[in-house]
Design an enzyme around this catalytic site. Structure first.
Site, PDB file in Angstrom:
ATOM      1  N   HIS A 141     -15.743   3.957  -7.314  1.00  0.00           N
ATOM      2  CA  HIS A 141     -14.781   4.966  -6.858  1.00  0.00           C
ATOM      3  C   HIS A 141     -13.379   4.674  -7.412  1.00  0.00           C
ATOM      4  CE1 HIS A 141     -13.170   7.906  -3.856  1.00  0.00           C
ATOM      5  NE2 HIS A 141     -12.101   7.135  -3.968  1.00  0.00           N
ATOM      6  N   TYR A 167     -12.503  14.227   0.192  1.00  0.00           N
ATOM      7  CA  TYR A 167     -13.534  13.383  -0.430  1.00  0.00           C
ATOM      8  C   TYR A 167     -14.891  14.091  -0.447  1.00  0.00           C
ATOM      9  CZ  TYR A 167     -10.366   9.379   0.315  1.00  0.00           C
ATOM     10  OH  TYR A 167      -9.317   8.521   0.295  1.00  0.00           O
ATOM     11  N   GLY A 227     -10.589   0.441  -0.908  1.00  0.00           N
ATOM     12  CA  GLY A 227      -9.979   0.097  -2.187  1.00  0.00           C
ATOM     13  C   GLY A 227      -8.803   0.996  -2.442  1.00  0.00           C
ATOM     14  N   MET A 228      -7.909   0.557  -3.317  1.00  0.00           N
ATOM     15  CA  MET A 228      -6.780   1.400  -3.719  1.00  0.00           C
ATOM     16  C   MET A 228      -6.658   1.296  -5.231  1.00  0.00           C
ATOM     17  SD  MET A 228      -4.350   3.488  -2.997  1.00  0.00           S
ATOM     18  CE  MET A 228      -3.394   4.222  -4.330  1.00  0.00           C
ATOM     19  N   GLU A 229      -6.643   2.471  -5.866  1.00  0.00           N
ATOM     20  CA  GLU A 229      -6.780   2.567  -7.308  1.00  0.00           C
ATOM     21  C   GLU A 229      -5.504   2.239  -8.078  1.00  0.00           C
ATOM     22  OE1 GLU A 229      -6.954   5.005  -5.020  1.00  0.00           O
ATOM     23  OE2 GLU A 229      -5.995   6.848  -5.698  1.00  0.00           O
ATOM     24  N   ASN A 230      -4.788   1.200  -7.688  1.00  0.00           N
ATOM     25  CA  ASN A 230      -3.557   0.870  -8.401  1.00  0.00           C
ATOM     26  C   ASN A 230      -3.874   0.629  -9.880  1.00  0.00           C
ATOM     27  OD1 ASN A 230      -2.002   0.977  -5.982  1.00  0.00           O
ATOM     28  ND2 ASN A 230      -2.873  -0.996  -5.411  1.00  0.00           N
ATOM     29  N   GLN A 238       0.897  -1.166   0.000  1.00  0.00           N
ATOM     30  CA  GLN A 238       0.000   0.000   0.000  1.00  0.00           C
ATOM     31  C   GLN A 238       0.928   1.205   0.000  1.00  0.00           C
ATOM     32  OE1 GLN A 238      -3.165   0.856  -0.431  1.00  0.00           O
ATOM     33  NE2 GLN A 238      -2.579   2.972  -0.071  1.00  0.00           N
TER      34      GLN A 238
HETATM   35 ZN   LIG Z   1     -10.091   7.487  -3.707  1.00  0.00          ZN
END
Ligand SMILES: [Zn+2]
Length: 618
Positions: A306, A391, A280-283, A150
């Protein structure tokens, strides 16, 4: 999310040039920039380390530059060499500065000859802040160990030596070896049909910022969900995940219709073990997601909307520094709402916008004044800049712009914005210049520029910020009021058909300390204790603990031990920590759960305990 700490630079007046540089990186991009990274790594589970080398291609900007300065944190550097244009390598002198608690260790490499490339041979430590190493017992299938990264915000430097600033973009290639039955995936193009041979190669042909570097390795299976999407997860989870995320292609197509073509080719998803600290992580090419989204009814798919939205806002057009993070998160939360509306309808999108806005109204007063600004003044921490403000306030600002200028005009503007700044990292001020020239000047009289400045540079939420109207939420408000007043019994609440968001809204609207008898009545009628839905569970247990209902403690403890996602587990720790008995209980829960938590979750829980003990005078 991490608690915010006191702001260090409150009274300091910095020269304007200090605002332009990234205060969270030692890199000197005005002298030299990394343009490409070649990684060659071995995943070493027994030693919990990545071992290998990083080769950085360099673009020298300043003829007088004497050194290359990189960001690192806790890396063990074995050697550094320069490679000239002809490919000839020679050893370089380097110095690793003492570790700064927030920024890590500055690595200064003497490079008076301006080599075309620099190669660093290194390994990571088992406690690397950007990696988590899980034992087989900590995974769903309990067969193989698991490792994932991360990197956001400034944790890439704990597993790769680089210029760790979102202002600097590079392409990358990677060669990664691992034990034979382990699959490796990265934030690059992945091949679902790759044989399990322990030898993987990756290419990310688009220039990305360092916080989007990502890797995971473990017992990972893959299942196609569409022509350009697949789900990756542990074998026992992958079928359920493919079902939950079967609308992925619909989501991609809906976003393309609004904002132009998806620029990254494939969009795959990796469902991680429960310790993943975020939703979530937008990798790029491979979103990392929490398994808490797998509730069986697609009601939490908005997290995927998202992360997908980030393929436009964030990964394509990126905030140049952590201070500008609202350009990623505010725009993405807005786009997420538009995707939800297009695929699942306006009622659900409005419900989610209201939950976001009401959540912000409730918490904004507890956030330090500087962090209430979309573009804070200098002195905010890189991880701490990621609160609800970028956000929820950011997306609220964009919904306001949409309302004032009209949807058609605003949609065309936003599509143009993404195309104009594609694959660039920009500041708030660059965004504002573009906004003024292309939306305000072309459509005069819709909104004053002073209002924009108030949204972006002032703390708090502007008065009269527009909110959508939700008839279903209005009905819930009435039912909740009647229930609390005693004129409606808990079992007469019209809750049978409530979706996840409607339960969230009902619970969010209960008083901070709800009378214990009311809590008991709700649970007797609706059996919320033990819910598998962690969004509902987090809210329910917080209320029940605050009301003094000890009967829920063991179920709350099970929720906390099972889930390492900060947003869903921290509220329970915070609520327990409000009483001495609750604090003692939470400390016991943590002692057992700790080894399964991500380092970020551990740090956040320990900060809550330290604060509670300090308040209690211990
Ligand atoms: Zn985000």
């Amino acid at each position: 999310m991490r608690p915010l700490h006191a702001l260090a630079f409150g009274a300091l007046v910095l020269p304007l040039s200090a605002f332009a540089a990234d205060p969270h990186s030692y890199a000197q991009p005005d002298q030299v920039r990394v343009t490409h990274l070649d990684l060659d790594l071995k995943v070493d589970f027994p030693h919990k380390q990545l071992d290998g080398q990083a080769t950085l291609k360099l673009d020298w900007k300043d003829a007088k530059a004497q050194s290359l300065v990189l960001d690192t944190r806790d890396l063990k550097i074995a050697s550094v060499e320069g490679i000239d244009a002809a490919g000839k390598a020679s050893a370089l002198k380097y110095a690793l500065a003492p570790r700064d608690k927030e920024l890590g260790s500055k690595l200064t490499i003497a490079t008076p000859q301006h080599p075309a490339q620099v190669r660093i041979v290194y390994s990571t430590v088992p406690t690397a802040s950007g990696l988590q190493w899980l034992t087989p017992e900590q995974t769903a299938d309990q067969k193989l160990p698991f490792m994932f990264s991360q990197s956001e915000s400034i944790h890439a430097r704990s597993w790769v030596p680089l210029q760790d600033s979102p202002a600097i973009r590079f392409t990358y290639n990677a060669h990664v070896t691992a034990p034979k039955d382990v699959r490796v995936v990265m934030s690059a193009l992945n091949d679902a049909k790759h044989p399990l041979n322990g030898d993987y190669a990756f290419a990310q042909p688009h220039p990305i910022p360092s916080y989007l570097l990502a890797i995971a390795a473990g017992d990972i299976a893959a299942k196609e969900t569409g022509p350009r999407s697949a789900v990756y997860a542990e074998p026992s989870v992958v079928g359920k995940a493919a079902k939950e995320f079967e609308d992925t292609e619909k989501l991609i197509a809906a976003t393309e219709k609004l904002y132009g073509p998806y620029a990254w080719d494939r969009y795959d998803l990796l469902v991680l073990p429960p310790s993943f600290p975020f939703g979530g992580m937008e990798n790029p090419n491979m979103t990392f997601a929490t398994p808490t989204l797998l509730v069986g009814d697609k009601s939490l798919v908005s997290v995927i909307s998202h992360e997908l939205a980030h393929s436009w806002s964030g990964n394509l057009v990126t905030s140049a520094a952590w201070r500008d993070i609202w350009l990623n998160e505010g725009f993405t939360t807005y786009v997420q709402g538009r995707i939800t509306e297009a695929v699942y309808g306006k009622a659900l999108a409005d419900e989610e916008a209201l939950i976001s806005a009401h959540g912000l109204q409730k918490t904004v007063k507890t956030i330090p004044e500087n962090a209430q600004r979309l573009a804070p003044k200098p002195g905010i921490g890189a991880d701490d800049s990621i609160s609800e403000v970028p956000y929820d306030k950011g997306s609220w600002f964009l919904r306001t712009l949409e309302e004032r200028f009209g949807r058609e005009t605003f949609d065309a503007y936003l599509k143009g914005y993404f195309a104009h700044f594609a694959f660039q990292s920009i500041t708030t001020e660059q965004m504002l210049d573009y906004l003024k020239a292309n939306l305000f000047d072309k459509n005069p009289g819709k909104m004053s520029w002073d209002e924009v400045k108030q949204w972006v540079y002032e703390p708090g939420i502007p008065k009269d910020a527009p909110l959508p109207d939700s008839p279903r939420f209005n009905a819930i408000d009435q039912e909740r009021a009647s229930f609390l007043a005693g004129s409606l019994a808990a079992d007469k609440l019209d809750a049978k058909g409530w979706n996840t968001q409607e339960w969230m809204y009902f619970l969010d609207g209960l008083p901070d300390v709800t009378p214990l008898d009311k809590i008991k009545q709700i649970d007797a009628a609706w059996h919320l204790t033990g819910t598998p839905n962690a969004e509902i569970g987090m809210r329910w247990y917080s209320h029940a603990i605050a009301a003094g209902d000890k009967d829920v403690w063991s179920a709350a403890a099970e929720h906390m031990a099972r889930i390492g996602r900060l947003y869903l587990t921290m509220p329970l720790y915070k609520t327990f920590a409000k009483t001495p008995e609750g604090l003692a209980y939470a400390e016991q829960v943590y002692a057992k759960a700790r080894s399964g938590y991500h380092p970020m979750t551990q740090e956040a829980v320990e900060a809550v305990f330290a604060k509670a003990r300090k308040n209690a005078g211990k």
